[in-house]
Design a protein around this motif. Structure first.
Motif, PDB file in Angstrom:
ATOM      1  N   ALA A  34      63.366  45.413  42.570  1.00 13.82           N
ATOM      2  CA  ALA A  34      62.338  45.791  43.547  1.00 13.82           C
ATOM      3  C   ALA A  34      62.515  45.012  44.852  1.00 13.82           C
ATOM      4  O   ALA A  34      62.321  45.539  45.949  1.00 13.82           O
ATOM      5  CB  ALA A  34      60.948  45.551  42.959  1.00 13.82           C
ATOM      6  N   LEU A  35      62.891  43.754  44.719  1.00 12.26           N
ATOM      7  CA  LEU A  35      63.035  42.895  45.907  1.00 12.26           C
ATOM      8  C   LEU A  35      64.410  43.015  46.547  1.00 12.26           C
ATOM      9  O   LEU A  35      64.602  42.588  47.695  1.00 12.26           O
ATOM     10  CB  LEU A  35      62.825  41.425  45.504  1.00 12.26           C
ATOM     11  CG  LEU A  35      61.416  41.022  45.095  1.00 12.26           C
ATOM     12  CD1 LEU A  35      61.445  39.727  44.281  1.00 12.26           C
ATOM     13  CD2 LEU A  35      60.531  40.847  46.330  1.00 12.26           C
ATOM     14  N   GLN A  36      65.368  43.562  45.753  1.00 11.57           N
ATOM     15  CA  GLN A  36      66.782  43.577  46.176  1.00 11.57           C
ATOM     16  C   GLN A  36      67.270  42.147  46.427  1.00 11.57           C
ATOM     17  O   GLN A  36      67.946  41.876  47.424  1.00 11.57           O
ATOM     18  CB  GLN A  36      66.975  44.452  47.431  1.00 11.57           C
ATOM     19  CG  GLN A  36      66.714  45.932  47.177  1.00 11.57           C
ATOM     20  CD  GLN A  36      67.812  46.579  46.343  1.00 11.57           C
ATOM     21  OE1 GLN A  36      68.953  46.623  46.738  1.00 11.57           O
ATOM     22  NE2 GLN A  36      67.456  47.048  45.137  1.00 11.57           N
ATOM     23  N   GLU A  53      55.328  46.240  49.827  1.00 15.16           N
ATOM     24  CA  GLU A  53      56.246  47.319  49.423  1.00 15.16           C
ATOM     25  C   GLU A  53      57.025  46.998  48.138  1.00 15.16           C
ATOM     26  O   GLU A  53      57.008  47.793  47.199  1.00 15.16           O
ATOM     27  CB  GLU A  53      57.214  47.628  50.558  1.00 15.16           C
ATOM     28  CG  GLU A  53      57.275  49.097  50.850  1.00 15.16           C
ATOM     29  CD  GLU A  53      58.111  49.373  52.068  1.00 15.16           C
ATOM     30  OE1 GLU A  53      59.346  49.307  51.906  1.00 15.16           O
ATOM     31  OE2 GLU A  53      57.529  49.610  53.142  1.00 15.16           O
ATOM     32  N   PRO A  54      57.712  45.836  48.112  1.00 18.77           N
ATOM     33  CA  PRO A  54      58.378  45.516  46.844  1.00 18.77           C
ATOM     34  C   PRO A  54      57.392  45.371  45.695  1.00 18.77           C
ATOM     35  O   PRO A  54      57.727  45.680  44.550  1.00 18.77           O
ATOM     36  CB  PRO A  54      59.099  44.186  47.117  1.00 18.77           C
ATOM     37  CG  PRO A  54      58.690  43.733  48.455  1.00 18.77           C
ATOM     38  CD  PRO A  54      58.072  44.888  49.171  1.00 18.77           C
ATOM     39  N   ARG A  57      56.776  48.802  44.397  1.00 17.81           N
ATOM     40  CA  ARG A  57      57.997  49.271  43.694  1.00 17.81           C
ATOM     41  C   ARG A  57      58.105  48.608  42.319  1.00 17.81           C
ATOM     42  O   ARG A  57      58.394  49.263  41.315  1.00 17.81           O
ATOM     43  CB  ARG A  57      59.249  48.909  44.505  1.00 17.81           C
ATOM     44  CG  ARG A  57      59.760  50.028  45.403  1.00 17.81           C
ATOM     45  CD  ARG A  57      61.224  49.839  45.752  1.00 17.81           C
ATOM     46  NE  ARG A  57      61.548  48.551  46.322  1.00 17.81           N
ATOM     47  CZ  ARG A  57      61.447  48.244  47.623  1.00 17.81           C
ATOM     48  NH1 ARG A  57      61.030  49.153  48.484  1.00 17.81           N
ATOM     49  NH2 ARG A  57      61.762  47.043  48.049  1.00 17.81           N
ATOM     50  N   TYR A  58      57.850  47.317  42.291  1.00 14.13           N
ATOM     51  CA  TYR A  58      57.916  46.551  41.035  1.00 14.13           C
ATOM     52  C   TYR A  58      56.916  47.111  40.021  1.00 14.13           C
ATOM     53  O   TYR A  58      57.229  47.301  38.845  1.00 14.13           O
ATOM     54  CB  TYR A  58      57.624  45.087  41.359  1.00 14.13           C
ATOM     55  CG  TYR A  58      57.514  44.132  40.192  1.00 14.13           C
ATOM     56  CD1 TYR A  58      58.564  43.961  39.296  1.00 14.13           C
ATOM     57  CD2 TYR A  58      56.360  43.359  40.013  1.00 14.13           C
ATOM     58  CE1 TYR A  58      58.466  43.057  38.250  1.00 14.13           C
ATOM     59  CE2 TYR A  58      56.250  42.454  38.978  1.00 14.13           C
ATOM     60  CZ  TYR A  58      57.304  42.298  38.093  1.00 14.13           C
ATOM     61  OH  TYR A  58      57.203  41.403  37.056  1.00 14.13           O
TER      62      TYR A  58
END
Ligand code: GLN
Length: 298
Positions: A34-36, A53-54, A57-58
């Motif tokens: 999620a964080l890349q 945002e992350p 996604r997480y």
């Protein structure tokens, strides 16, 4: 916003509650996705607040995992032989045990451990991968054996699509031919009696055992890749019968087996009468995993 550490710990708890047996590693992998971020970055930023945002996604990734969907399908990839393979529900997720099969073939043709082989010299090595799935065996053999030309079959058209993508991804598409069909049936006839290696990781769970498989496998991985038609070793036995027609004299048949199958499969190879140099190789846990043999030289 909560910190990275806080959301990580929440994820671990969420996955544990949903039945994951490896909640810590899975939460970490999903969080990094999620964080890349790579591991080093994650481990130095535990106290940083997570961006919205992350974070969302997480949360989506955690929800997907909580339904039982395997982590590697969620991520869309899996490492195998230090190469990254695209995977989704069309193919079996490559397993580390299968690396033993691939390493055995590589070593055989590099002249290190494994049965000695006459040096194939400058001529091409012809390898067949039966039931290629993601293409992990075919593509990694083509990658590590530049003299190899690989023919990879699969009865599943959707699996062939994934495998083709993986061959392209690793720059070996010109040396790997994918053929849709059952076992060795789709191979071109000019290969008869000329093949150096037939490798396979066949489905090896019987229909009777299938309901006992972990939910991740049962509900998400393709049944055709996991469950053998008939007895658990039915595909191995078929390959033992069919392989000598395709192998050159002294050609190698190497198959992965499940725990408990090495003895009966080895017995079938010996009983067939057309093979010699029968070997059984264990995995790092000591479980006999690979059965290999060579067609007898006439
Ligand atoms: N050859 C692929 C692998 O080893 C797929 C095997 C299968 O689908 N049974 O992962």
């Amino acid at each position: 916003m909560p910190t990275i550490r806080e959301v990580y710990l929440l994820g671990v708890e969420h996955l544990r509650a949903s039945g994951s047996v490896e909640p810590a590693i899975e939460a970490e992998v999903l969080l990094r996705h999620a964080l890349q971020w790579n591991r080093t970055v994650l481990y130095t930023r535990w106290e940083t607040p997570i961006e919205p945002e992350p974070f969302s996604r997480y949360q989506e990734l955690l929800e997907a995992r909580a339904t039982g969907r395997p982590v590697h399908y969620i991520l869309g990839e899996r490492e195998f032989m230090s190469l990254t393979f695209a995977v989704d529900e069309r193919v079996l997720i490559p397993r580390p045990e299968t690396e033993i099969l691939v390493e055995f073939v590589i070593n055989t043709f590099r002249g290190s451990p494994g049965p000695r082989t006459p040096d194939p010299g400058p001529r091409q090595l012809v390898i067949i991968d039966v039931g290629t799935g993601s293409g992990c065996i075919a593509v990694s053999l083509a990658h590590y054996l530049p003299q190899a030309r690989v023919y990879a079959t699969d009865i599943s058209g959707p699996a062939i699509q994934v495998a083709t993508e993986n061959a392209r991804r690793h720059g070996v598409a010109e040396r790997v031919v994918f053929l849709e069909g059952d076992l060795l049936a789709p191979l071109p006839k000019h290969l008869l009696r000329s093949v150096d290696v037939i490798a396979a990781n066949p489905p090896y769970v019987s229909a009777a055992e299938a309901p006992m498989l972990a939910r991740e496998i049962r509900e998400f991985e393709p049944a055709v890749a996991v469950v053998a038609p008939g007895d658990a070793t039915a595909v191995h036995l078929q390959l033992i019968i069919q392989a000598p027609r395709w192998l050159r004299s002294g050609g190698l048949l190497a198959m992965e087996v499940a725990a408990g199958q090495a003895d009966p499969v080895r017995g079938a190879v010996i009983g067939d009468g057309r093979y010699g140099d029968v070997l059984v190789l264990p995995d790092p846990g000591g479980v006999p995993r690979i059965v290999s043999a060579r067609t007898q030289r006439q």
